[in-house]
Motif scaffolding. Structure first.
Motif, PDB file in Angstrom:
ATOM      1  N   ILE A  93       0.867  -1.188   0.000  1.00  0.00           N
ATOM      2  CA  ILE A  93       0.000   0.000   0.000  1.00  0.00           C
ATOM      3  C   ILE A  93       0.898   1.230   0.000  1.00  0.00           C
ATOM      4  N   ASN A  94       0.914   1.927  -1.134  1.00  0.00           N
ATOM      5  CA  ASN A  94       1.810   3.079  -1.287  1.00  0.00           C
ATOM      6  C   ASN A  94       1.085   4.417  -1.145  1.00  0.00           C
ATOM      7  N   ASN A  95      -0.237   4.402  -1.182  1.00  0.00           N
ATOM      8  CA  ASN A  95      -0.987   5.651  -1.144  1.00  0.00           C
ATOM      9  C   ASN A  95      -2.164   5.502  -0.185  1.00  0.00           C
ATOM     10  N   VAL A  96      -2.045   6.080   0.986  1.00  0.00           N
ATOM     11  CA  VAL A  96      -3.088   5.944   2.014  1.00  0.00           C
ATOM     12  C   VAL A  96      -4.360   6.681   1.602  1.00  0.00           C
ATOM     13  N   THR A  97      -4.195   7.797   0.884  1.00  0.00           N
ATOM     14  CA  THR A  97      -5.373   8.560   0.440  1.00  0.00           C
ATOM     15  C   THR A  97      -6.225   7.719  -0.496  1.00  0.00           C
ATOM     16  N   ASN A  98      -5.592   7.076  -1.481  1.00  0.00           N
ATOM     17  CA  ASN A  98      -6.334   6.220  -2.404  1.00  0.00           C
ATOM     18  C   ASN A  98      -6.968   5.038  -1.685  1.00  0.00           C
ATOM     19  N   LEU A  99      -6.249   4.505  -0.704  1.00  0.00           N
ATOM     20  CA  LEU A  99      -6.796   3.406   0.097  1.00  0.00           C
ATOM     21  C   LEU A  99      -8.059   3.858   0.813  1.00  0.00           C
ATOM     22  N   ALA A 100      -7.980   5.027   1.446  1.00  0.00           N
ATOM     23  CA  ALA A 100      -9.142   5.560   2.172  1.00  0.00           C
ATOM     24  C   ALA A 100     -10.329   5.767   1.229  1.00  0.00           C
ATOM     25  N   LYS A 101     -10.058   6.317   0.038  1.00  0.00           N
ATOM     26  CA  LYS A 101     -11.135   6.574  -0.928  1.00  0.00           C
ATOM     27  C   LYS A 101     -11.748   5.268  -1.439  1.00  0.00           C
ATOM     28  N   ASN A 102     -10.906   4.273  -1.691  1.00  0.00           N
ATOM     29  CA  ASN A 102     -11.425   2.987  -2.168  1.00  0.00           C
ATOM     30  C   ASN A 102     -12.278   2.301  -1.106  1.00  0.00           C
ATOM     31  N   VAL A 103     -11.837   2.416   0.148  1.00  0.00           N
ATOM     32  CA  VAL A 103     -12.606   1.810   1.240  1.00  0.00           C
ATOM     33  C   VAL A 103     -13.969   2.486   1.383  1.00  0.00           C
ATOM     34  N   VAL A 104     -13.972   3.827   1.385  1.00  0.00           N
ATOM     35  CA  VAL A 104     -15.255   4.540   1.501  1.00  0.00           C
ATOM     36  C   VAL A 104     -16.132   4.251   0.284  1.00  0.00           C
ATOM     37  N   ASN A 105     -15.516   4.181  -0.903  1.00  0.00           N
ATOM     38  CA  ASN A 105     -16.290   3.899  -2.118  1.00  0.00           C
ATOM     39  C   ASN A 105     -16.928   2.517  -2.059  1.00  0.00           C
ATOM     40  N   SER A 106     -16.271   1.590  -1.371  1.00  0.00           N
ATOM     41  CA  SER A 106     -16.836   0.241  -1.235  1.00  0.00           C
ATOM     42  C   SER A 106     -18.098   0.244  -0.378  1.00  0.00           C
ATOM     43  N   LEU A 107     -18.283   1.333   0.379  1.00  0.00           N
ATOM     44  CA  LEU A 107     -19.468   1.445   1.241  1.00  0.00           C
ATOM     45  C   LEU A 107     -20.650   2.099   0.543  1.00  0.00           C
ATOM     46  N   MET A 108     -20.418   2.607  -0.664  1.00  0.00           N
ATOM     47  CA  MET A 108     -21.464   3.333  -1.376  1.00  0.00           C
ATOM     48  C   MET A 108     -22.473   2.379  -2.031  1.00  0.00           C
ATOM     49  N   GLU A 109     -23.739   2.683  -1.875  1.00  0.00           N
ATOM     50  CA  GLU A 109     -24.806   1.921  -2.534  1.00  0.00           C
ATOM     51  C   GLU A 109     -25.471   2.807  -3.584  1.00  0.00           C
ATOM     52  N   GLU A 110     -25.418   2.378  -4.828  1.00  0.00           N
ATOM     53  CA  GLU A 110     -26.060   3.102  -5.925  1.00  0.00           C
ATOM     54  C   GLU A 110     -26.780   2.090  -6.808  1.00  0.00           C
ATOM     55  N   ASN A 111     -28.097   2.205  -6.920  1.00  0.00           N
ATOM     56  CA  ASN A 111     -28.869   1.254  -7.715  1.00  0.00           C
ATOM     57  C   ASN A 111     -29.788   1.973  -8.700  1.00  0.00           C
ATOM     58  N   PHE A 112     -30.292   1.206  -9.632  1.00  0.00           N
ATOM     59  CA  PHE A 112     -31.148   1.761 -10.682  1.00  0.00           C
ATOM     60  C   PHE A 112     -32.613   1.481 -10.399  1.00  0.00           C
TER      61      PHE A 112
END
Length: 243
Positions: A93-112
């Protein structure tokens, strides 16, 4: 048999011809009235069809905007979730910011959720036959089947998300601390977020399984959304060409 006098016979013939003529005129009048009524019904049906089709086009155009957004969202979601899986499996893991964003993005729910009220009104009221173009009608029915499958997938994904993504994240993370980094308001340094902040989450088997399931689900959604988009665009073209 007694014969009628010549004068009376002539008058009877004239009355008979007159009666026949009257009957013919009445029949013609009825036929004309029926034809006019049919024309009026046909014109009314065409007006109703045009209104329904115009509304369907508006609904589909709204859906296309949403579908484009969701296709991009899901593609980014797949990339982020795959990256997290790779890091869980040992990638540095070389970029903590990207890690944080990917983790939060994994929590997002978007449906059609489809704007199909007009179609449902047509279908439920028995007025689907107002659509005279069989190709349009068939595509709308196929699109409705895709909507039904989508709704079933949402129910399945929602359960998996809550069980394998939301629960582990709530247990191992301070999500409130991560969110300002995700939206770009603060840096990981300002929030005192380090790689160690994610250690327990990345060791969670539930979270890893959830990420794997979500990549499969998101890939499936992308394919489904692309089909919906293609059929919607075709329907719009057919309706506009019909006009």
């Amino acid at each position: 048999m007694e014969k009628l006098p010549a004068g009376k016979a002539g008058k009877t013939g004239k009355y008979f011809k007159y009666a026949i003529g009257e009957i013919i005129l009445v029949v013609i009048g009825i036929l004309i009235a029926l034809q006019v009524n049919n024309w009026n019904i046909e014109r009314t049906d065409k007006d109703r069809e045009a209104k329904y089709l115009s509304t369907i086009v508006l609904d589909l155009k709204k859906d296309l905007v949403r579908l484009d957004y969701l296709i991009n969202f899901r593609k980014n979601r797949v990339l982020g979730d795959q990256k997290l899986i790779q890091q869980i499996n040992g990638e540095p893991i070389n970029n903590v910011t990207n890690l944080a964003k990917n983790v939060v993005n994994s929590l997002m729910e978007e449906n059609f959720s489809a704007n199909n009220t007009t179609f449902l009104e047509l279908s439920n009221s028995g007025n689907l036959n107002l659509i005279s173009n069989d190709a349009i009608k068939l595509l709308l029915l196929e699109l409705e089947e895709l909507y039904k499958t989508n709704n079933l997938n949402i129910a399945h994904e929602t359960f998996d998300y809550r069980e394998y993504i939301s629960k582990p994240a709530s247990k191992h993370l301070d999500i409130e601390k991560l969110f300002p980094v995700f939206i770009g308001q603060k840096t990981v340094e300002e929030q005192k977020i380090t790689i160690d902040s994610f250690n327990s989450l990345l060791k969670s088997k539930e979270y890893k399984n959830g990420l794997f399931i979500m990549t499969i689900m998101s890939s499936s959604y992308i394919a489904s959304y692309e089909k919906m988009k293609s059929k919607s665009e075709t329907i719009i073209k057919l309706i506009q060409f019909k006009k």
